[in-house]
Design a protein around this motif. Sequence first.
Motif, PDB file in Angstrom:
ATOM      1  N   ASP A 268       1.708  -6.245   4.420  1.00  0.00           N
ATOM      2  CA  ASP A 268       3.013  -6.324   5.057  1.00  0.00           C
ATOM      3  C   ASP A 268       3.904  -5.127   4.747  1.00  0.00           C
ATOM      4  O   ASP A 268       4.904  -4.911   5.410  1.00  0.00           O
TER       5      ASP A 268
ATOM      6  N   ASN B  17       3.970   7.647  22.519  1.00  0.00           N
ATOM      7  CA  ASN B  17       3.555   6.584  21.597  1.00  0.00           C
ATOM      8  C   ASN B  17       4.687   5.937  20.810  1.00  0.00           C
ATOM      9  O   ASN B  17       4.555   4.809  20.351  1.00  0.00           O
ATOM     10  N   TYR B  18       5.758   6.683  20.594  1.00  0.00           N
ATOM     11  CA  TYR B  18       6.841   6.121  19.791  1.00  0.00           C
ATOM     12  C   TYR B  18       8.028   5.854  20.690  1.00  0.00           C
ATOM     13  O   TYR B  18       8.256   6.574  21.655  1.00  0.00           O
TER      14      TYR B  18
ATOM     15  N   ARG C 122       0.795   2.869  11.865  1.00  0.00           N
ATOM     16  CA  ARG C 122       1.660   3.428  12.906  1.00  0.00           C
ATOM     17  C   ARG C 122       1.443   4.925  13.021  1.00  0.00           C
ATOM     18  O   ARG C 122       1.427   5.483  14.123  1.00  0.00           O
ATOM     19  N   ALA C 123       1.301   5.576  11.862  1.00  0.00           N
ATOM     20  CA  ALA C 123       1.079   7.021  11.870  1.00  0.00           C
ATOM     21  C   ALA C 123      -0.357   7.341  12.227  1.00  0.00           C
ATOM     22  O   ALA C 123      -0.635   8.325  12.907  1.00  0.00           O
TER      23      ALA C 123
ATOM     24  N   PRO D  27      -1.240   6.039  16.460  1.00  0.00           N
ATOM     25  CA  PRO D  27       0.067   5.972  17.123  1.00  0.00           C
ATOM     26  C   PRO D  27       0.033   5.284  18.473  1.00  0.00           C
ATOM     27  O   PRO D  27       1.041   4.739  18.901  1.00  0.00           O
ATOM     28  N   THR D  28      -1.117   5.299  19.139  1.00  0.00           N
ATOM     29  CA  THR D  28      -1.150   4.676  20.462  1.00  0.00           C
ATOM     30  C   THR D  28      -1.194   3.156  20.395  1.00  0.00           C
ATOM     31  O   THR D  28      -0.991   2.487  21.400  1.00  0.00           O
TER      32      THR D  28
ATOM     33  N   GLN E  56       0.073   7.444  -1.166  1.00  0.00           N
ATOM     34  CA  GLN E  56       1.467   7.854  -1.359  1.00  0.00           C
ATOM     35  C   GLN E  56       2.461   6.813  -0.867  1.00  0.00           C
ATOM     36  O   GLN E  56       3.648   6.900  -1.152  1.00  0.00           O
ATOM     37  N   GLY E  57       1.986   5.821  -0.124  1.00  0.00           N
ATOM     38  CA  GLY E  57       2.885   4.772   0.361  1.00  0.00           C
ATOM     39  C   GLY E  57       3.556   4.068  -0.802  1.00  0.00           C
ATOM     40  O   GLY E  57       3.090   4.123  -1.940  1.00  0.00           O
TER      41      GLY E  57
ATOM     42  N   ILE F   7      10.103   6.434  11.246  1.00  0.00           N
ATOM     43  CA  ILE F   7       8.820   6.864  10.699  1.00  0.00           C
ATOM     44  C   ILE F   7       8.458   8.287  11.121  1.00  0.00           C
ATOM     45  O   ILE F   7       7.702   8.967  10.431  1.00  0.00           O
TER      46      ILE F   7
ATOM     47  N   TYR G   4       0.064  -5.855  16.116  1.00  0.00           N
ATOM     48  CA  TYR G   4      -0.498  -6.084  14.774  1.00  0.00           C
ATOM     49  C   TYR G   4       0.514  -6.619  13.776  1.00  0.00           C
ATOM     50  O   TYR G   4       0.176  -7.489  12.967  1.00  0.00           O
ATOM     51  N   ILE G   5       1.757  -6.148  13.867  1.00  0.00           N
ATOM     52  CA  ILE G   5       2.739  -6.681  12.919  1.00  0.00           C
ATOM     53  C   ILE G   5       3.076  -8.121  13.257  1.00  0.00           C
ATOM     54  O   ILE G   5       3.184  -8.976  12.379  1.00  0.00           O
TER      55      ILE G   5
ATOM     56  N   PRO H   2       2.690  -1.548  17.797  1.00  0.00           N
ATOM     57  CA  PRO H   2       2.960  -2.235  16.521  1.00  0.00           C
ATOM     58  C   PRO H   2       3.329  -3.705  16.699  1.00  0.00           C
ATOM     59  O   PRO H   2       3.094  -4.509  15.801  1.00  0.00           O
TER      60      PRO H   2
ATOM     61  N   GLU I 147      -2.208   9.490   2.496  1.00  0.00           N
ATOM     62  CA  GLU I 147      -1.056   8.797   3.064  1.00  0.00           C
ATOM     63  C   GLU I 147      -0.941   7.389   2.496  1.00  0.00           C
ATOM     64  O   GLU I 147       0.145   6.895   2.177  1.00  0.00           O
TER      65      GLU I 147
ATOM     66  N   VAL J 284      10.657  -6.750   6.830  1.00  0.00           N
ATOM     67  CA  VAL J 284       9.440  -6.554   6.059  1.00  0.00           C
ATOM     68  C   VAL J 284       8.849  -5.198   6.405  1.00  0.00           C
ATOM     69  O   VAL J 284       8.205  -4.558   5.605  1.00  0.00           O
TER      70      VAL J 284
ATOM     71  N   PRO K 187       1.500  -1.355   7.672  1.00  0.00           N
ATOM     72  CA  PRO K 187       2.079  -1.021   8.977  1.00  0.00           C
ATOM     73  C   PRO K 187       2.455   0.444   9.160  1.00  0.00           C
ATOM     74  O   PRO K 187       2.032   1.059  10.150  1.00  0.00           O
ATOM     75  N   PRO K 188       3.207   1.068   8.239  1.00  0.00           N
ATOM     76  CA  PRO K 188       3.500   2.488   8.508  1.00  0.00           C
ATOM     77  C   PRO K 188       2.261   3.363   8.508  1.00  0.00           C
ATOM     78  O   PRO K 188       2.180   4.312   9.299  1.00  0.00           O
TER      79      PRO K 188
ATOM     80  N   SER L 215       4.685  10.813  -3.591  1.00  0.00           N
ATOM     81  CA  SER L 215       4.838   9.378  -3.364  1.00  0.00           C
ATOM     82  C   SER L 215       6.066   9.072  -2.526  1.00  0.00           C
ATOM     83  O   SER L 215       7.092   9.720  -2.646  1.00  0.00           O
TER      84      SER L 215
END
Lengths: 104, 104, 104, 335, 335, 335
Positions: free
Chosen positions: F286, C86-87, F294-295, F298-299, F181-182, C15, F305-306, F302, F178, C53, F290-291, E34
């Motif tokens: 789903d 963080n990552y 995540r972006a 960031p802290t 555009q996902g 990501i 929540y995932i 994941p 963001e 997923v 998530p991304p 996109s």
Amino acid sequence: MTYKATKVVIITEKIIFDGVARIIEEAGASGYTAVAAGGKGSRGVRSSGRPAVVDAFSNIKIEVITSSREMADRIADEVAAAYFENYSGITYLEEVEVLRPQKF
Amino acid sequence: MTYKATKVVIITEKIIFDGVARIIEEAGASGYTAVAAGGKGSRGVRSSGRPAVVDAFSNIKIEVITSSREMADRIADEVAAAYFENYSGITYLEEVEVLRPQKF
Amino acid sequence: MTYKATKVVIITEKIIFDGVARIIEEAGASGYTAVAAGGKGSRGVRSSGRPAVVDAFSNIKIEVITSSREMADRIADEVAAAYFENYSGITYLEEVEVLRPQKF
Amino acid sequence: MDLLLDFLTRFVTQFQSPSLAFLIGGMVIAALGSKLEIPDAIYKFAVFMLLMRIGIDGGMAIREADLGDMLLPAAFAALVGCLIVLVGRVTLAMLPGVKTEDGIATAGLFGAVSASTLAAAMVMLEADGIAYEAWVPALYPFMDIPALVLAIVLADLYLKKRKAGADAKVRIWPIVKESLQGSALSALLLGLALGLLTRPDQVFEGFYDPLFRGLLSILMLIMGMEAYTRLNELRRVAHWYGVYAAVAPLAHGLIAFGLGYLAHLATGFSPGGVILLAVLAGSSSDISGPPTLRAGIPTANPSSYIGASTSIGTPVAIAIGIPLFIALGQIVFDI
Amino acid sequence: MDLLLDFLTRFVTQFQSPSLAFLIGGMVIAALGSKLEIPDAIYKFAVFMLLMRIGIDGGMAIREADLGDMLLPAAFAALVGCLIVLVGRVTLAMLPGVKTEDGIATAGLFGAVSASTLAAAMVMLEADGIAYEAWVPALYPFMDIPALVLAIVLADLYLKKRKAGADAKVRIWPIVKESLQGSALSALLLGLALGLLTRPDQVFEGFYDPLFRGLLSILMLIMGMEAYTRLNELRRVAHWYGVYAAVAPLAHGLIAFGLGYLAHLATGFSPGGVILLAVLAGSSSDISGPPTLRAGIPTANPSSYIGASTSIGTPVAIAIGIPLFIALGQIVFDI
Amino acid sequence: MDLLLDFLTRFVTQFQSPSLAFLIGGMVIAALGSKLEIPDAIYKFAVFMLLMRIGIDGGMAIREADLGDMLLPAAFAALVGCLIVLVGRVTLAMLPGVKTEDGIATAGLFGAVSASTLAAAMVMLEADGIAYEAWVPALYPFMDIPALVLAIVLADLYLKKRKAGADAKVRIWPIVKESLQGSALSALLLGLALGLLTRPDQVFEGFYDPLFRGLLSILMLIMGMEAYTRLNELRRVAHWYGVYAAVAPLAHGLIAFGLGYLAHLATGFSPGGVILLAVLAGSSSDISGPPTLRAGIPTANPSSYIGASTSIGTPVAIAIGIPLFIALGQIVFDI
Ligand SMILES: Nc1ncnc2c1ncn2[C@@H]1O[C@H](COP(=O)(O)O)[C@@H](O)[C@H]1O
Ligand SMILES: Nc1ncnc2c1ncn2[C@@H]1O[C@H](COP(=O)(O)O)[C@@H](O)[C@H]1O
Ligand SMILES: Nc1ncnc2c1ncn2[C@@H]1O[C@H](COP(=O)(O)O)[C@@H](O)[C@H]1O
Ligand code: NA
Ligand code: NA
Ligand code: NA
């Protein structure tokens, strides 16, 4: 107990993979490993995985372990001489240690 | 400021990945990275990506960074002892430099 | 005839690939190579290839060859500073030998 | 004489089947050096779809079937699976130039079952209007698992005897489990369970069934390409593998045909069922068998058994076996 | 005047075609940044399906066609393929800022054929109820191969002349073989052979044909996204590529339309056939052309020819070329 | 009493839906250690197809809809999206052992929307013959975007307050962009635009719609397998996540059901629409959520929540939520 060996790495266009493999085999290497790759260099971005209408132009990363430094140099030189004027690609060498020198 | 560490590389058949991962974890490594690979060695060509009716036999390349040279040797030795009589595969070591030694 | 160069390797979450690539380019590197990877580290398993997923969280392994050691250090430091709180991710350096130093 | 002619005519007719055409097409373009590639994801998906289609249909059929009818065919399926391995053990595995464990593994693979070969036979039977009980394809695991288990056990016994001393017991359940967890059997059993326990009729009729024939054509193409590509591998091992791989599918099919015929006499097993039983026996596993054997008999050389199965066994089973068993069935049952 | 208005009306009507809508949709979402990704496996599979669909249909048609009818259109297809390359050689490749071999390669790519563009035209013709001989799409290789071969030969001659001295003969058969073995032509020819020699009607009607239109919509989407993404690449080369890529598809199509019209007069080549011949000429190869050229003219810069074709040539061929040729056909043949 | 019994009967009936069966089947085979793998390319493609199907249908519906009718439901969708995040902020995010930003991110994910859950509900409504305005699924972004944006803003405010000093404004547009555009939202919006502006009826009816139900069954299978696989991840974080993930889908759905009921009274929003609004609220994102989180945060970890969403939230939303909201709708609207 380990033995010194040299690893040649070649990152180049997938389309010339067969030619590079031939050079490696003719140089007498015992094998090679190839991994699909993307990248960016002097000739622009090469994607891998996503639907590129022209997929043949994505990269491949090839590694060869050789027990002789001369063989390593020869492979790197020959690939560069045969292809790198017209095809994008880089090549570099690394010192590694192997356990069973007779394998290579 | 960087610190010396050793990288163990194992290139072998995908089918034994779980077993190799277990050896790595039991040796106490902090992690590993795996990449799908094709290749050619003493036991023939292993493709990756294309529709192989028997995909389980393509290769995987596994890297482990270890802060101790002993651990690196142990991983390489144990994998070779456990599998390389029956499965195709190679293993080699490289010296690398890491930034945060406590990670490994 | 070969020349010394430094390879920076960064293994991290897919990501943040764009951000890492930007750091590499701004540092002045001549290019980079990226490979899809899976792995296990302090923050758990990251798969690649199988239907996750949440695919965005699989790993990517990025390599940069630099002719100057300072550039290598800078890239490693900046990526770690910008993201590794963080990552999940690791970074390490290796000495390599290149044939055509002007490429890098 | 007349009978033979009749048989030959029927045999030749089967060659116009599109399944065969795609198989042969795949071999031809591979031989001509074509760079055509069907993505691996599509291959895996097509296999999954086939197995789900077979499983769901079987499950829905079992729901309404008299379980007693299944008993004898299922027992015969298991028997054939074991018989094939035993025959291979005392023939192929004994031949000069054949490493014993390689021979046993090969026999195991030929005892196991190929979903694509089975599917090709189903489509060809349908084209000929030959009916079978819808649960017959669900006999798959009854032949597949015993064959793989027996092969691994025999190899283990052989290797232990050779090493002497060591006589730890061979554990069977892990092998069965490994086999059930493989991608092929778990898709088939999932489909069976869904067909048996839920009402997936609409999604079956609107998705899994209509795509069946088309995806099969793609699988046949891939099998053909693979068969040609792997011929090389076979060339590096003893010639006996080639002989075995050419003869075994037909011999195994005929044994199963005979047993199926007994079941026909005893419990009215359908002609189509007898033919499919022969096809199951004649087929050799291409998806889940190889990894199971690789893990179960690690000392065996995969080039020998995969080469024999993929490059000769499967083409023979599909291109000669299926037409042969159908023609035989048409003569025997006068249909 | 009336005629022009009529023409324009028909031209504009074509814009409501869903194929165009997906193409433009792809360009728009790419422009908006996109992150949508159609997996590469799906792309490759969709292309394969299209080519098989076209091939099988063509093969079945040729089975019943009078081969004599195909002769003139096939000859014209080959003629157009060569003509396009020769025209490109003396125009684009001579322009300032254009490296000669880059220009020749670009002309080769525009002489070659795109399966997706062809498929889009087939769907649009069907929507308008304009008939064509089912073997017309099978003219594909007759235009594709000569164009690629001629481009590679011309580039070779040029490069050798420049190097002087060296005058080894250019060997044509390896180029033809490479082209035939490429994934696109081998899928098409496989389909042709299957349609011609076997009876794949059921699998054609139940699988390849019904999925055709849907998979085409997905291909159009991908082409649109690619077109936008590759614009950058084009920007880095001489502006002349942009001009050529915008004009060539229409000019080439018109030349082919003219020749097709002759065939119509001479042997009754159908109006739909004339239009498709124009589309073949107007299209530029996106799948098998680029690797063939990359290997055949390695010194040519792929950014120039792929950029020109993918980001401008193909969108122009589909969005302007097809509607134009259809409207023209409707006027000329009064349909 | 009678009402309760009636409710329970209807609730239980929903369990025979094949969508549920595939979901549960996926969990079971994962639990049994199956090695079945659906290729990632197929998963991505199935999601794309679902979203296009929903988008195109919605777009065609909006073309003919009275936009006024959409206003209130759209407003309520946005309201519910925000409400869910706010509730999570003052409950989950305050609990002991839950890192505040992890809790906020989790609430954001539960406020966002899952296309597969939505699709499963559409198929189940259809099976029950419960109608809804075809534009209802297009309410998706109205709930999704506000929830994600609000969660990111709240986390930012919290983190900045903690760090004190720093008080740079949170910029909202980048987060919205963001999100748009996902891959999920851009497929949906593309479909909407195509449905609204072009005439994709034929490709919709011949491709996107007929494959919908089948691809959904495959998605359900994957979701089931993922749910089981990720349970581990959840185990490593505070137990409160499990509690929240089990309760939230139902609570959120009921809130939305109430608001939908108001819209029913006010503007005649259909019963099926009310149920779908509840499903949207009950689902948790789903694919694109998530991304984005995540972006955006960031802290936040994941795994929390995932894990909560994939392994408990989604199964609960599909297996309990949908049947519950349908049964409720049947009682409330007496259908
Ligand atoms: N400095 C570099 N570090 C790592 N990989 C590189 C570098 N430069 C080029 N590459 C790789 O080599 C390929 C060809 O490079 P080029 O010939 O410069 O276009 C690129 O696509 C990259 O994958
Ligand atoms: N000399 C070599 N250099 C790089 N990779 C090798 C080499 N030899 C073998 N390999 C890799 O190791 C795998 C197994 O080798 P083998 O056990 O010799 O069949 C091959 O498939 C290659 O991917
Ligand atoms: N010791 C190690 N050796 C090789 N790769 C590692 C190691 N530790 C971590 N990694 C890789 O780096 C990624 C992130 O690590 P982490 O930040 O520890 O979760 C993992 O998913 C692995 O791919
Ligand atoms: Na068998
Ligand atoms: Na052309
Ligand atoms: Na929600």
